[in-house]
Design a protein around this motif. Structure first.
Motif, mmCIF file in Angstrom:
data_model
loop_
_atom_site.group_PDB
_atom_site.id
_atom_site.type_symbol
_atom_site.label_atom_id
_atom_site.label_comp_id
_atom_site.label_asym_id
_atom_site.label_seq_id
_atom_site.Cartn_x
_atom_site.Cartn_y
_atom_site.Cartn_z
ATOM 1 N N ALA A 1 20.677 -56.634 5.084
ATOM 2 C CA ALA A 1 20.208 -55.258 4.900
ATOM 3 C C ALA A 1 19.001 -54.999 5.793
ATOM 4 C CB ALA A 1 19.853 -55.026 3.436
ATOM 5 N N GLY A 2 19.035 -53.915 6.552
ATOM 6 C CA GLY A 2 17.924 -53.567 7.418
ATOM 7 C C GLY A 2 17.793 -54.430 8.650
ATOM 8 N N GLU A 3 18.783 -55.254 8.937
ATOM 9 C CA GLU A 3 18.735 -56.115 10.123
ATOM 10 C C GLU A 3 19.402 -55.418 11.297
ATOM 11 O OE1 GLU A 3 19.508 -60.792 11.307
ATOM 12 O OE2 GLU A 3 20.765 -59.871 9.783
ATOM 13 N N LEU A 4 18.813 -55.588 12.474
ATOM 14 C CA LEU A 4 19.331 -55.006 13.708
ATOM 15 C C LEU A 4 19.860 -56.150 14.565
ATOM 16 C CD1 LEU A 4 19.739 -52.717 15.714
ATOM 17 C CD2 LEU A 4 17.289 -52.712 16.158
ATOM 18 N N VAL A 5 21.185 -56.242 14.676
ATOM 19 C CA VAL A 5 21.841 -57.349 15.364
ATOM 20 C C VAL A 5 22.547 -56.838 16.615
ATOM 21 C CG1 VAL A 5 23.603 -59.154 15.199
ATOM 22 C CG2 VAL A 5 22.131 -58.653 13.241
ATOM 23 N N GLY A 6 22.331 -57.511 17.734
ATOM 24 C CA GLY A 6 23.000 -57.165 18.970
ATOM 25 C C GLY A 6 24.222 -58.038 19.190
ATOM 26 N N LEU A 7 25.277 -57.443 19.725
ATOM 27 C CA LEU A 7 26.495 -58.180 20.081
ATOM 28 C C LEU A 7 26.741 -57.942 21.559
ATOM 29 C CD1 LEU A 7 28.901 -59.879 19.024
ATOM 30 C CD2 LEU A 7 30.131 -57.733 18.677
ATOM 31 N N ILE A 8 26.576 -58.998 22.366
ATOM 32 C CA ILE A 8 26.674 -58.853 23.808
ATOM 33 C C ILE A 8 27.693 -59.840 24.374
ATOM 34 C CG2 ILE A 8 24.297 -58.032 24.012
ATOM 35 C CD1 ILE A 8 23.539 -60.815 25.062
ATOM 36 N N LEU B 1 24.698 -52.945 13.828
ATOM 37 C CA LEU B 1 25.317 -53.831 14.812
ATOM 38 C C LEU B 1 25.396 -53.057 16.118
ATOM 39 C CD1 LEU B 1 26.733 -56.495 15.569
ATOM 40 C CD2 LEU B 1 28.889 -55.435 14.853
ATOM 41 N N LEU B 2 24.667 -53.516 17.127
ATOM 42 C CA LEU B 2 24.548 -52.815 18.403
ATOM 43 C C LEU B 2 25.317 -53.536 19.495
ATOM 44 C CD1 LEU B 2 23.232 -50.747 20.365
ATOM 45 C CD2 LEU B 2 21.250 -52.301 20.482
ATOM 46 N N VAL B 3 26.303 -52.854 20.073
ATOM 47 C CA VAL B 3 27.024 -53.357 21.244
ATOM 48 C C VAL B 3 26.612 -52.505 22.433
ATOM 49 C CG1 VAL B 3 29.274 -53.516 22.365
ATOM 50 C CG2 VAL B 3 29.018 -54.274 20.011
ATOM 51 N N VAL C 1 19.163 -54.276 24.352
ATOM 52 C CA VAL C 1 19.530 -55.149 23.241
ATOM 53 C C VAL C 1 18.453 -56.197 22.978
ATOM 54 C CG1 VAL C 1 21.217 -56.829 22.412
ATOM 55 C CG2 VAL C 1 21.994 -54.788 23.629
ATOM 56 N N LEU C 2 17.991 -56.844 24.023
ATOM 57 C CA LEU C 2 17.023 -57.926 23.851
ATOM 58 C C LEU C 2 15.636 -57.430 23.444
ATOM 59 C CD1 LEU C 2 18.032 -60.213 26.849
ATOM 60 C CD2 LEU C 2 18.552 -60.557 24.430
#
Length: 237
Positions: free
Chosen positions: A29-36, A184-186, A193-194
């Motif tokens: 919850a509330g986490e910002l995760v990048g998918l690259i 979830l950020l693509v 992202v970084l």
């Protein structure tokens, strides 16, 4: 941090091609995760799979609910929202009206909050054709957020933005996460992202090859090799 989203062994095949291969991913919850990952790594296909737009194997859970077999609109009702690379707005409605249509129960308070969060207050009464590309992108995200999702999947939200617009957009994302919504950020903009994500997961050929903090990903030899390898392959074709 409590987990709101879990994917276990998610795989997608198109004919004999394995586009996503046994991906495990957990987001709090509330986490910002990048998918690259390089072009063709399976990033968008993974989002398509967990949101129900392509058939997949494995398990997808949101909170205590298993989403397997549910249609995309039902998954959205359960709290799994997504945006698309191409922003589609209702051209005959203002920005505020576009968000109101998507809001649960048409609650104006939620709409006002998202307009402020996404820096769209000044454009609230504008028509879509009057918006800049950056404003259109934010309006598309606003339509997803007013439904109060537990997880928001952003598919290439910075595509078509220049460097300054991308930075300005990135500065808004932590505010979304602070509301408790997992993100979830693509995106192909590695700098974006970084710079904003709490954690980054890297795909190559459909499989996870690395995950960690942005600083860990920057120095991971497997990640460097994957990007350089794909760049070399492109140069030789």
């Amino acid at each position: 941090m409590s987990s709101v989203f879990r994917a276990r062994g998610v795989s997608v095949s198109f004919g004999g091609v394995r586009a996503v291969a046994g991906v495990d991913l957990e987001i709090g919850a509330g986490e910002l995760v990048g998918l690259i990952g390089p072009n063709g790594a399976g990033k968008t296909t993974f989002i398509d799979a967990v949101t129900g737009f392509v058939r997949s194997e494995g398990t997808v859970e949101l909170g205590e609910t298993t989403l397997n077999g549910l249609a995309p609109h039902v998954r959205a009702q359960r709290g799994l929202a997504r945006t698309w690379q191409t922003v589609e707005l209702f051209d005959d409605l203002t920005v505020r009206e576009n968000l109101t249509v998507a809001a649960k129960g048409g609650k104006s308070a939620s709409v006002d909050a998202e307009l402020k969060l996404l820096d769209l207050v000044a454009a609230a009464d504008a028509m879509p054709w009057e918006l800049t590309q950056a404003e259109r992108k934010r309006a598309g995200i606003g339509r997803a957020l007013v439904a109060r999702p537990r997880l928001l999947c952003l598919d290439e939200p910075a595509a078509g933005l220049d460097a300054r617009q991308s930075r300005e957009f990135g500065a808004l994302l932590p505010g979304i996460a602070r509301t408790g919504t997992a993100v979830l950020l693509v995106d192909h903009d590695m700098g974006l992202v970084l710079s904003v994500c709490d954690r980054v997961v890297v795909l190559d050929s459909g499989a996870v090859i690395a995950q960690g903090t942005p600083s860990e990903i920057r120095s991971d030899e497997r990640v460097v090799a994957a990007y350089l390898g794909h760049a070399s392959a492109g140069a030789s074709s």
